[in-house]
Every structure is written in structure tokens, then in C-alpha cells.
Design an enzyme around this catalytic site. Structure first.
Site, mmCIF file in Angstrom:
data_model
loop_
_atom_site.group_PDB
_atom_site.id
_atom_site.type_symbol
_atom_site.label_atom_id
_atom_site.label_comp_id
_atom_site.label_asym_id
_atom_site.label_seq_id
_atom_site.Cartn_x
_atom_site.Cartn_y
_atom_site.Cartn_z
ATOM 1 N N TYR A 129 5.622 -9.386 22.671
ATOM 2 C CA TYR A 129 4.330 -8.702 22.691
ATOM 3 C C TYR A 129 4.544 -7.212 22.433
ATOM 4 O O TYR A 129 5.649 -6.695 22.588
ATOM 5 C CB TYR A 129 3.654 -8.838 24.067
ATOM 6 C CG TYR A 129 3.354 -10.241 24.499
ATOM 7 C CD1 TYR A 129 2.223 -10.906 24.039
ATOM 8 C CD2 TYR A 129 4.188 -10.907 25.396
ATOM 9 C CE1 TYR A 129 1.937 -12.197 24.455
ATOM 10 C CE2 TYR A 129 3.901 -12.196 25.818
ATOM 11 C CZ TYR A 129 2.774 -12.833 25.337
ATOM 12 O OH TYR A 129 2.495 -14.106 25.754
ATOM 13 N N ARG A 164 -8.904 -16.591 33.169
ATOM 14 C CA ARG A 164 -8.726 -18.043 33.125
ATOM 15 C C ARG A 164 -9.063 -18.595 34.504
ATOM 16 O O ARG A 164 -8.293 -18.419 35.453
ATOM 17 C CB ARG A 164 -7.289 -18.383 32.706
ATOM 18 C CG ARG A 164 -6.957 -17.835 31.318
ATOM 19 C CD ARG A 164 -5.489 -17.859 31.000
ATOM 20 N NE ARG A 164 -5.217 -17.094 29.784
ATOM 21 C CZ ARG A 164 -4.013 -16.678 29.408
ATOM 22 N NH1 ARG A 164 -2.949 -16.972 30.159
ATOM 23 N NH2 ARG A 164 -3.866 -15.986 28.305
ATOM 24 N N LYS A 254 1.563 -13.299 15.000
ATOM 25 C CA LYS A 254 0.843 -14.423 15.609
ATOM 26 C C LYS A 254 -0.452 -13.954 16.270
ATOM 27 O O LYS A 254 -0.460 -12.982 17.022
ATOM 28 C CB LYS A 254 1.727 -15.105 16.649
ATOM 29 C CG LYS A 254 1.104 -16.321 17.339
ATOM 30 C CD LYS A 254 2.126 -16.962 18.277
ATOM 31 C CE LYS A 254 1.565 -18.206 18.943
ATOM 32 N NZ LYS A 254 0.563 -17.878 19.980
ATOM 33 N N HIS A 278 -4.453 -18.314 20.496
ATOM 34 C CA HIS A 278 -3.669 -18.373 21.736
ATOM 35 C C HIS A 278 -3.970 -19.664 22.509
ATOM 36 O O HIS A 278 -4.002 -19.687 23.741
ATOM 37 C CB HIS A 278 -3.961 -17.149 22.614
ATOM 38 C CG HIS A 278 -2.754 -16.609 23.315
ATOM 39 N ND1 HIS A 278 -1.961 -15.629 22.778
ATOM 40 C CD2 HIS A 278 -2.184 -16.926 24.501
ATOM 41 C CE1 HIS A 278 -0.980 -15.339 23.612
ATOM 42 N NE2 HIS A 278 -1.079 -16.131 24.657
#
Length: 382
Positions: A129, A164, A254, A278
Site C-alpha cells: 500500500y 465493515r 491494483k 477490493h
């Protein structure tokens, strides 16, 4: 149960894992609408079944970013995947190497890049990252290169972490530190096989690659705190140009869902992109990856390698992705389900499951080589 499909391995993983680990693997952001569409949207693309085409001796071998592979398939980076089986990333890397497909290690893995290299040999991929601590970032690039990694997957769709709900409810990230620890301990106690295999014999439980900055005794809570502080919302394409200069190997970006971003990636000098949301874990309501693929393929076809991630569950899905313009696919949840269910053997079985399904799908659409999988195998308008 004798597992026959990815969903069967998911069932086995759910039986074996503490709730906080299973929900982390299985869940998505907010209402999980993108998570669901990632799989269901594959079914929008119907295939032309062909007959009497002499499909004997079909081969699934192909080339991905200059690397010869047995399948158009890569094991995607998954954070803390190594906690799902004893030294889990090592087991997965070994299974991938034996099967002849690439394995990509996450920055936030339980096993360090050096540990994986020592057990699985060089040639695996590494994911990173954009971290605020640029010194750590540069050091990780150096460590990955020295360990034998020559392909870097750079994830760009996490400038901020998403919410989440499942992780909050399970005690992975919600509530006070004491409540989280009590919840996780209670969940581990009711899964004795996991507690014995991973909890007792799977030590050390530190996050291998970031242990130097967190300390060897840091746990999941310290990890979340470090990640929250080191996500970098200021990152721009100029920062990617700097990464391109620092990394001597293949660079794959990505987290691309928009054709404009795909063009920017090509301009930056990337060797490839991963069309990915993701796994539905970031922007809920975003496009599914397979729905985004045709426009992106049209925008940058021939300029860089296009990989697709998020929602791939069958060999037929690989066929569809190839037909729509992807060079190969990445799978995350499927291989972790296999790892949790049966360790290295389970990962090997997952890879073979995809291989068998792809071979059948190729034969029934009249293809004997991966490069024959084009949009001609799709029913137009469906």
C-alpha cells in the site's frame, strides 16, 4: 462432506475458524451490495457452446507479465491470511508453486516476506500500500526485492479504510479493546482445532512484515491502530511515478475500476493493472469488476496487462474474464477458504478445481489454448 465447489470450502472454513476470522474473510463494506454483484454479474455473460471442434489435448498454460504459468490465475494478496492455518501464507505459497501459478503476499501478512521466500523459493509476488511512513515503504520494497520478488502489486483503492459491519460485530474492530479481546478469545475457545493448530502451534502471531515497526508482541489491535495512522489519503499519480522509479521489476496497480484511471496507469509506466473493487470491501455501490472490464479493456488494450480480481468463483468465470479482455484473474477468498479448511492441501485443491472447470469450459466452447478465448465465445447481446 466431500467438497466439490468453492462454496463447499467456504462451508468448511466457516466450521473451522473463529467467527472474527471468518467474517473478516467473507464480509464486505456496508450493505455488501458490491460484494454480491461481483459474483452475480458474471452470469450476465452467456457463452456460445460449440460441438465437433476436436478439443483434445487442451492446454490452460499461458504467460502473465512475462511469467509462464499453468493457468491464467494468481493467488491474490489477503491480509492476515496466515492466521487461518498454521503459518498459512507459507502453506499457500508452496501450493501455488507446485501448481505453477503465482502467489502474491500481502504487506499485512502473518508470515514475513523472508519466511515465505525461505520455504517457497523466489518468484512469488508482493503487494504494498501507499504508506505515510515512506521510509517503511522504501524498506519494504528493498526487502521484497532481496527476497526474490520481481512483481509488485501496488494497491491504490484504500486511501481511507471502509466500514465493515461484520468486523465490528465480531469483535475484530468494534467496541473497546477489552470487549474485542474477550470476544475473540471466546470465539477461539469454541474452535479447538483452530486453537490448537494456529493459536498454540502457529506462533509467532506477529504480523511479519510490519513487526519491525510494531514490535514482535503486537497483536491485531495494534495492527489496526498502525494501519489507521498510515493510510495516506493525500496520495496522487505523482506518488505512483515515484514508486515506478523505485521498483526495478514489474509494477501492477491494483484497484482500477474506471477507464480514465486505467489510462493514467499506462501513462505512469505500469506494466499491468488489476480491475478490482477490493472484493467489495471498500466502496459499497461501486461497479462489479467484471462489469467494469469491457470499457477498461477497450481503453488500454495492448498497452499493459489487464488482470481481474473480485468475484471469481469458477473456471467458467476465468473463461468469461479472458473473453472480455483480461489476461488472467486473481482469487482471494477462494484460496483462503481452502487454506482454512485443509491447509496447503486445501489450497492445492482450490487451484485444481479452477483448472478442471476451465478445461471443461474451454472444451465446450471450442478452445484448446488460452489465447483462443476471445469475445467470439460470448453470445452477443447476452
Amino acid at each position: 462432506m466431500i467438497p466439490a465447489s468453492i462454496s463447499d470450502y467456504r462451508t468448511l472454513a466457516k466450521r473451522r475458524l473463529p467467527k472474527f476470522l471468518f467474517e473478516y474473510i467473507d464480509g464486505g463494506a456496508f450493505s455488501e451490495s458490491t460484494l454480491r454483484r461481483n459474483q452475480s454479474d458474471f452470469e450476465r455473460y452467456s457463452l456460445r457452446q460449440r460441438v465437433l471442434q476436436n478439443v483434445d489435448n487442451a492446454s490452460t498454460a499461458c504467460e502473465i507479465l512475462g511469467q509462464q504459468t499453468a493457468l491464467p490465475l494468481i493467488l491474490a494478496p489477503v491480509g492476515i491470511a496466515g492466521l487461518n492455518a498454521r503459518r498459512g501464507e507459507v502453506q499457500a505459497a508452496r501450493a501455488a508453486q507446485k501448481a505453477g501459478v503465482p502467489f502474491c503476499l500481502s504487506t499485512v501478512s502473518a508470515c514475513s516476506v523472508n519466511e515465505v521466500a525461505n520455504h517457497a523459493g523466489p518468484g512469488f509476488w508482493f503487494q504494498l500500500y501507499m504508506i505515510r511512513d515512506r521510509g517503511f515503504l522504501r524498506a519494504m520494497l528493498e526487502r521484497a526485492w532481496e527476497a526474490g520478488c520481481r512483481t509488485l502489486i501496488f494497491t491504490v483503492d484504500m486511501p481511507v479504510p471502509a466500514t465493515r459491519y461484520r468486523d465490528i460485530r465480531s469483535g475484530l474492530s468494534g467496541g473497546s479493546a477489552l470487549r474485542r479481546k474477550l470476544a475473540r478469545a471466546g470465539q477461539a475457545m469454541v474452535k479447538p482445532r483452530w486453537a490448537w493448530d494456529v493459536g498454540l502451534w502457529g506462533r509467532p502471531h506477529s504480523l511479519g512484515n510490519i513487526a519491525p515497526v510494531l514490535g514482535d508482541n503486537a497483536g491485531i489491535d495494534e495492527f489496526w491502530g498502525w494501519m489507521a495512522q498510515n493510510f495516506d489519503p493525500t496520495v496522487t499519480w505523482d506518488d505512483m511515478a515515484e514508486i515506478r522509479q523505485l521498483w526495478k521489476g514489474k509494477l501492477v496497480i491494483k484497484g482500477i475500476l474506471d477507464p480514465e484511471d486505467a489510462r493514467a496507469a499506462a501513462t505512469t509506466g505500469a506494466d499491468g493493472i488489476v480491475i478490482s473493487n477490493h472484493g467489495g470491501r471498500q466502496l459499497d455501490g461501486a461497479s462489479s469488476s467484471i462489469a467494469a472490464l469491457p470499457a477498461i479493456s477497450e481503453a488500454v488494450h495492448g498497452q499493459l496487462d489487464i488482470l481481474l480480481d473480485s468475484g471469481v468463483r469458477t473456471g467458467v468465470d476465468i473463461l468469461r474474464a479472458r473473453a472480455l479482455g483480461a489476461s488472467a484473474v486473481m482469487i482471494g477468498r477462494p484460496w483462503v477458504y481452502g487454506l482454512a479448511a485443509r491447509g496447503e492441501r486445501g489450497v492445492a485443491e482450490i487451484i485444481e478445481c479452477f483448472a478442471k472447470e476451465l478445461r471443461v469450459a474451454m472444451a465446450l466452447t471450442g478452445c484448446t489454448r488460452v489465447d483462443q478465448i476471445t469475445d467470439d465465445i460470448l453470445l452477443k447481446g447476452g
